[in-house]
Motif scaffolding. Structure first.
Motif, mmCIF file in Angstrom:
data_model
loop_
_atom_site.group_PDB
_atom_site.id
_atom_site.type_symbol
_atom_site.label_atom_id
_atom_site.label_comp_id
_atom_site.label_asym_id
_atom_site.label_seq_id
_atom_site.Cartn_x
_atom_site.Cartn_y
_atom_site.Cartn_z
ATOM 1 N N UNK A 218 0.866 -1.188 0.000
ATOM 2 C CA UNK A 218 0.000 0.000 0.000
ATOM 3 C C UNK A 218 0.904 1.240 0.000
ATOM 4 N N UNK A 219 0.672 2.126 -0.944
ATOM 5 C CA UNK A 219 1.458 3.356 -1.018
ATOM 6 C C UNK A 219 0.560 4.542 -0.695
ATOM 7 N N UNK B 3 3.909 0.792 2.540
ATOM 8 C CA UNK B 3 3.662 -0.112 3.664
ATOM 9 C C UNK B 3 3.498 -1.525 3.120
ATOM 10 N N UNK B 4 4.307 -2.428 3.658
ATOM 11 C CA UNK B 4 4.310 -3.811 3.152
ATOM 12 C C UNK B 4 3.188 -4.650 3.720
ATOM 13 N N UNK B 5 1.979 -4.226 3.517
ATOM 14 C CA UNK B 5 0.807 -4.974 3.985
ATOM 15 C C UNK B 5 0.348 -5.936 2.892
ATOM 16 N N UNK B 6 0.030 -7.140 3.268
ATOM 17 C CA UNK B 6 -0.440 -8.144 2.312
ATOM 18 C C UNK B 6 -1.927 -8.417 2.548
ATOM 19 N N UNK B 7 -2.702 -8.267 1.490
ATOM 20 C CA UNK B 7 -4.134 -8.576 1.566
ATOM 21 C C UNK B 7 -4.380 -9.730 0.614
ATOM 22 N N UNK B 8 -4.642 -10.864 1.185
ATOM 23 C CA UNK B 8 -4.810 -12.060 0.366
ATOM 24 C C UNK B 8 -6.093 -12.028 -0.446
#
Length: 336
Positions: A236-237, A263-268
């Motif tokens: 997410x930027x 932000x290195x968030x992962x949304x599967x």
């Protein structure tokens, strides 16, 4: 008011001297502080000439040092002139600031004041703004500035009259804007993105907690994601962009990022996500960015990213208009 510091500028020949009690004048959107001061006049060497004071709002778009072919690098947006010596017309009561200055200046002091709001101004005057020069740029920065100038002349505004530099004195001032206190909720935006080879979308919603942020305030961005696809959101930027509209001969708009965080968030796939992120746009992180708009400077003192231009009513805006927007981008995997 108690004068802790007096700003003074004397003409080259010593015949006149400007006195101001401050150099920052506040625009509260619905009203602007009166620009008031005193000019000291020694009439001995005036030889029948008069003394005038003017307040000018001008757009400067080049170095005066380059003025070698008769081009003007300064365009007046608004000018107001008053005759202070010999005094003319009725005398309005002195402001508390002028009373304090008159005690300092003495019998040779003559007060002056300028209103910079409607009905004396038919459009919104801009605030003091400078466009940040590049590392190798010389001379004064482009931008909007305000100047109080005292001068000795026969007429207030005669293009054919030569006014010698030694007969003038000037002080730069700033018009700065304070945002009114508001409890309004911050803006909200959402978008639904459909991808090829999939019949399900990604839905993104972003919102801010409040409408107004002051210099140095962290900006909290609330992000909600509903990923109905088989793809994975990998990152997410969140960014803040400054938009600068230069209203002169035509309206040109320049957009520059002033803060970007990833932000290195992962949304599967087939999942939801909700989180708040904080970013802080600061001038200290953008010192090398040429053309970035900053609040007006007096000499080399520190300043901030230019404040958002606020206005009231439908009056035309002039000069340089500043706005900001927060952007949220999702980086999505190509597979799936």
């Amino acid at each position: 008011p108690s004068l802790c510091r007096i700003f003074k500028k004397t003409s080259g020949n010593g015949n006149i001297a400007l006195y101001l009690g401050k150099r920052d004048f506040v625009d509260n959107v619905d009203s602007v502080e009166v620009v008031d001061g005193v000019i000291k006049v020694d009439p001995a060497n005036l030889n029948g000439r008069k003394v005038f004071v003017y307040l000018a709002c001008a757009f400067r778009y080049g170095s005066e040092d380059l003025d070698v072919i008769g081009l003007s690098f300064r365009r007046d947006i608004w000018v107001k002139r008053v005759q202070v010596y010999p005094p003319v017309g009725g005398n309005s009561p002195n402001t508390p600031m002028q009373e304090s200055l008159m005690k300092k200046v003495g019998d040779q002091g003559y007060p002056f004041s300028f209103q910079v709001m409607y009905p004396s101004v038919q459009f919104h005057l801009p605030c003091s703004v400078s466009l940040q020069p590049g590392p190798n740029d010389a001379g004064k920065a482009c931008g909007v500035d305000f100047e109080v100038k005292g001068y000795v002349a026969n007429e207030p505004d005669n293009a054919d009259e030569v006014i010698e530099k030694k007969d003038t004195c000037r002080l730069m001032i700033r018009k700065i804007q304070f945002a009114p206190t508001t409890n309004k909720a911050g803006p909200k935006a959402d978008i639904t993105k459909q991808f090829m080879m999939t019949d399900k979308p990604v839905h993104l919603e972003a919102s801010l907690e409040k409408e107004t942020y002051y210099h140095g305030d962290p900006i909290t961005v609330n992000v909600k994601i509903n990923n109905e696809t088989s793809k994975i959101v990998k990152k997410i930027k969140v960014s803040v962009e400054q938009s600068t509209s230069v209203v002169l001969y035509s309206s040109d708009t320049y957009t520059k990022p002033v803060c970007t965080e990833e932000f290195g968030e992962t949304i599967n796939a087939n999942s939801t996500f909700e989180k708040s992120f904080q970013i802080i746009p600061l001038l200290s992180n953008n010192k090398e960015k040429r053309g970035l708009a900053v609040d007006g400077r007096l000499k080399d003192e520190d300043t901030n990213l230019a404040s958002t231009t606020l206005s009231q009513g439908q009056k035309e805006m002039q000069g340089i208009i500043i706005s900001y927007k927060v952007k949220v981008n999702l980086i999505v995997s190509s597979g799936g």
